[in-house]
Design an enzyme around this catalytic site. Structure first.
Site, PDB file in Angstrom:
ATOM      1  CG  ASN A  55      -0.192   0.185   2.619  1.00 22.08           C
ATOM      2  OD1 ASN A  55       1.011   0.025   2.602  1.00 22.08           O
ATOM      3  ND2 ASN A  55      -0.923   0.402   3.532  1.00 22.08           N
ATOM      4  CD  GLN A 108       1.916  -0.541  13.652  1.00 26.65           C
ATOM      5  OE1 GLN A 108       2.662   0.435  13.208  1.00 26.65           O
ATOM      6  NE2 GLN A 108       1.838  -1.194  14.854  1.00 26.65           N
ATOM      7  CE1 TYR A 114       4.876  -5.608  14.913  1.00 29.85           C
ATOM      8  CE2 TYR A 114       6.474  -5.993  16.502  1.00 29.85           C
ATOM      9  CZ  TYR A 114       6.081  -6.249  15.047  1.00 29.85           C
ATOM     10  OH  TYR A 114       6.750  -6.663  14.166  1.00 29.85           O
ATOM     11  CB  ILE A 133      25.006   5.486  22.706  1.00 29.29           C
ATOM     12  CG1 ILE A 133      25.674   5.489  21.489  1.00 29.29           C
ATOM     13  CG2 ILE A 133      24.913   4.304  23.363  1.00 29.29           C
ATOM     14  CD1 ILE A 133      26.699   6.638  21.457  1.00 29.29           C
TER      15      ILE A 133
END
Length: 303
Positions: A32, A75, A140, A199
């Protein structure tokens, strides 16, 4: 072979499409373009700009008749999943279900699924073996682990073969250097611009870095091996962030400035995935050393 790659215009996907075409496979891309770029897809591939949640996806799969589907579209940004878990579930769970429904109706032989080391959470020990999954610390991670479960269910119900790969830290050319990108992409871009590297923490936290060329080889190898199982896809070699910067200095032939700050909340201290199951069932192992992969990444940045 006829292969369909979702997310085929993305970082890993575009490298995979190149490799598939070089191996002589007819290759169909679905993307997409939310993060992928059409210009990264070779013109020999059949290209469809389409979201995996689009209701036209089943008809596309019926028309293209792939033998294997490599499902990379996702995602994949953890903070986005925290802000909008419904979006994360729509793409990563509902999108996968729509793809699996179409695949089993069209007698697709196998689905290869990109999962994530996020399903391990904060590991109690390293190297991390596949059985340690389940400490889910973000939506997620939940959606990726659920995806693995759906693949197992579809195999049980319909005989649809699958291989799940839990990716370690993949790096290489074309990776995004945005805030949600990999640390190698971020650092190489900052070095190229002459900037100080930031860092988070003392730099002794470790990660398992695997070059994208190895990832694509492993995926193609799984077309005919390691059915109905979950595999780590990694090198099994821990590298600290300080060591990574040392290697980048050697590759770029430049000394860089380092700025150390406080650790980021939620960052995992050490992550390294076991490769034993991958080597045994896939009968394959990575070819690129960290130095070789970084050299290829750096050269691509300047080509």
């Amino acid at each position: 072979m006829n292969v369909l790659v979702t997310g085929g215009a993305g970082f890993i996907g575009s490298h995979l499409v190149e490799k598939l075409l070089a191996c002589g496979h007819r290759t169909v891309v679905v993307d997409n373009e939310s993060s992928g770029l059409r210009q990264h897809v070779p013109p020999d591939a059949v290209y469809h700009r389409l979201d995996i949640c689009d209701e036209r996806l089943p008809e596309l799969i019926k028309r293209e008749q792939p033998e294997v589907i490599v499902h990379l579209a996702a995602q994949s940004v953890v903070p986005v999943s925290v802000r909008d878990p419904a979006l994360d579930a729509r793409v990563n769970i509902q999108g996968l279900i729509a793809l699996l429904e179409a695949a089993r109706r069209q007698d697709v032989r196998k689905v290869i699924f990109a999962s994530s080391a996020a399903v391990y959470g904060e590991p109690a020990q390293v190297p991390i073996v596949e059985e340690m999954a389940g400490q889910l610390l973000s939506p997620y991670a939940v959606s990726k682990f659920a995806g693995e479960g759906y693949l197992a269910a579809y195999q049980h119900l319909y005989g649809l073969a699958y291989t799940v790969f839990r990716f370690a830290n993949v790096y290489g050319p074309r990776q995004s250097a945005k805030a949600d990108g990999g640390v190698v992409a971020i650092f190489t871009e900052q070095i190229r611009r002459g900037r100080t590297l930031t860092i988070h923490g003392d730099g002794e936290q470790t990660r398992d870095f695997i070059y994208v060329g190895d990832v694509t080889e492993a995926i193609i190898t799984a077309f005919d091996r390691a059915d109905n199982t979950v595999l780590n896809l990694s090198t099994g070699v821990p590298t600290s962030i300080n060591q990574l910067i040392d290697e980048l200095e050697q590759v770029a032939r430049i000394r860089v400035q380092r700025q150390y700050g406080p650790p980021r909340p939620g960052d995992i201290r050490h992550s390294c995935l076991s490769t034993e199951k991958m080597k045994r069932l896939l009968k394959w192992q990575p070819r690129y050393s960290l130095r070789e992969g970084l050299e290829a990444t750096w050269q691509a940045l300047h080509s």
